[in-house]
Scaffold this motif. Structure first.
Motif, short mmCIF file in Angstrom:
data_model
loop_
_atom_site.label_atom_id
_atom_site.label_comp_id
_atom_site.label_asym_id
_atom_site.label_seq_id
_atom_site.Cartn_x
_atom_site.Cartn_y
_atom_site.Cartn_z
N SER A 54 -27.89 -52.36 38.04
CA SER A 54 -26.56 -52.89 37.75
C SER A 54 -26.57 -53.74 36.48
O SER A 54 -25.65 -53.66 35.66
CB SER A 54 -26.06 -53.73 38.93
OG SER A 54 -25.92 -52.93 40.09
N HIS B 181 -21.25 -40.52 38.46
CA HIS B 181 -19.84 -40.66 38.04
C HIS B 181 -19.56 -42.07 37.52
O HIS B 181 -18.75 -42.25 36.60
CB HIS B 181 -18.90 -40.31 39.19
CG HIS B 181 -18.91 -41.30 40.33
ND1 HIS B 181 -18.14 -42.44 40.34
CD2 HIS B 181 -19.60 -41.31 41.50
CE1 HIS B 181 -18.36 -43.11 41.45
NE2 HIS B 181 -19.24 -42.45 42.17
N GLU B 182 -20.22 -43.11 38.11
CA GLU B 182 -19.96 -44.46 37.62
C GLU B 182 -20.60 -44.68 36.25
O GLU B 182 -20.05 -45.40 35.41
CB GLU B 182 -20.44 -45.51 38.62
CG GLU B 182 -21.95 -45.63 38.78
CD GLU B 182 -22.34 -46.78 39.68
OE1 GLU B 182 -21.72 -47.87 39.59
OE2 GLU B 182 -23.29 -46.60 40.49
N GLN C 105 -18.30 -42.83 33.73
CA GLN C 105 -17.04 -43.55 33.50
C GLN C 105 -17.26 -44.80 32.65
O GLN C 105 -16.52 -45.05 31.70
CB GLN C 105 -16.42 -43.95 34.84
CG GLN C 105 -15.10 -44.72 34.69
CD GLN C 105 -14.47 -45.06 36.03
OE1 GLN C 105 -14.89 -44.55 37.07
NE2 GLN C 105 -13.48 -45.92 36.02
N ALA C 106 -18.31 -45.56 32.98
CA ALA C 106 -18.56 -46.81 32.25
C ALA C 106 -18.90 -46.53 30.79
O ALA C 106 -18.41 -47.21 29.88
CB ALA C 106 -19.70 -47.58 32.92
#
Length: 296
Positions: free
Chosen positions: A214, A255-256, A259-260
């Motif tokens: 993260s 997908h995250e 997108q980011a």
């Protein structure tokens, strides 16, 4: 002998920074090269690089600077320093290219972080050196453009000119005497060499690995969003390859990441189709080279 340069060398040594002489009015080491090594004295057991011969010993410093007006090189690795070098715009740069100061400001803004206050010098060309203490045990190396346009870093294997050193077009001067502060964690993450297997092996638990992932996602997207013209696509590809290694392990969902990075690339000025093509290719490459899934 130049009293001013001797004092500059001694002042650096008082900080605990390891110094060595540079040729007068240049950035080149005054010590012999590997090709001309006499294999005597300090090099009796083999050639020692300037970084290895740098010292904080006042007597050795006085002896060295008594023979000439040498500029002062600070070996960043032995000194426990990471120096961020913010360079000026070059004559050959395309119109609109940001200088290092602007690139760092943009990088900090995207990361939601303030520009760090730390020991700073102004270089002879008008750029800036920001000094940070290296994280304990870190083995960061030199980088060029990794953080953004006209931003380089010096760590293990590198050196910078100390305040008081002179070049034909100017002198290095202290602009912020604040003591060097620890390198911010988010910058450490961006500068950490990409070693997927070692990083995952070092993680003691899935939760810690996920926290690291993260943090990496936040740092990499900040780097992409703050990238200047001329390095935006390269920064996006590098970030996607770096983050792609967390997808097979299950720490990040594809997908995250897509997108980011897509949003960050568009904030940097890239078009959506450019972002998607670069991200897809780079993630596919990273996943193919990091196929191992993490086990609990």
């Amino acid at each position: 002998m130049s009293t001013g340069l001797l004092n500059a060398a001694l002042a650096a040594a008082e900080h605990g920074w390891h110094v060595f002489p540079l040729r007068p009015d240049t950035k080149r080491p005054a010590l012999h090269s590997k090709q001309s090594c006499p294999t005597t004295g300090a090099c009796a057991d083999g050639h020692r690089k300037p970084e290895e011969r740098a010292t904080t010993d006042p007597d050795r410093i006085r002896a060295a600077w008594s023979t000439g007006a040498f500029n002062v090189g600070i070996a960043t690795g032995p000194s426990g320093l990471v120096v961020i070098d913010l360079d000026t715009v070059k004559a050959k740069d395309p119109k609109g290219t940001p200088d290092g100061v602007t690139s760092l400001q943009a990088l900090c803004e995207r990361a939601g972080q303030p520009v760090p206050a730390t020991y700073r010098t102004r270089t002879a060309s008008g750029g800036h050196h920001l000094y940070f203490t290296a994280p304990p045990g870190a083995q960061l190396r030199n980088t060029a453009g990794k953080l953004g346009k006209h931003i380089d870093t010096r760590a293990h294997g590198g050196y910078v000119l100390a305040a008081g050193s002179t070049l034909p077009h100017g002198t290095y001067e202290v602009t912020d005497p604040t003591g060097p502060t620890p390198l911010p964690e988010w910058l450490h993450t961006l500068l950490t060499p990409r070693q997927p297997s070692r990083v995952l092996m070092a993680a003691p638990s899935p939760s810690r690995a996920s926290q690291y992932a993260s943090a990496a996602l936040r740092a990499e997207t900040a780097a992409v969003a703050g990238a200047g013209e001329g390095v935006r696509n390269w920064t996006l590809v590098r970030a996607a390859r770096a983050l792609g290694r967390f997808i097979p392990s299950g720490d990040l969902a594809r997908h995250e990441v897509e997108q980011a990075l897509n949003e960050a690339g568009m904030r940097a000025g890239l078009r959506e189709y450019e972002c998607r093509a670069a991200i897809t290719s780079a993630l596919n490459w990273s996943i193919a080279h990091n196929p191992t899934r993490r086990t609990a």
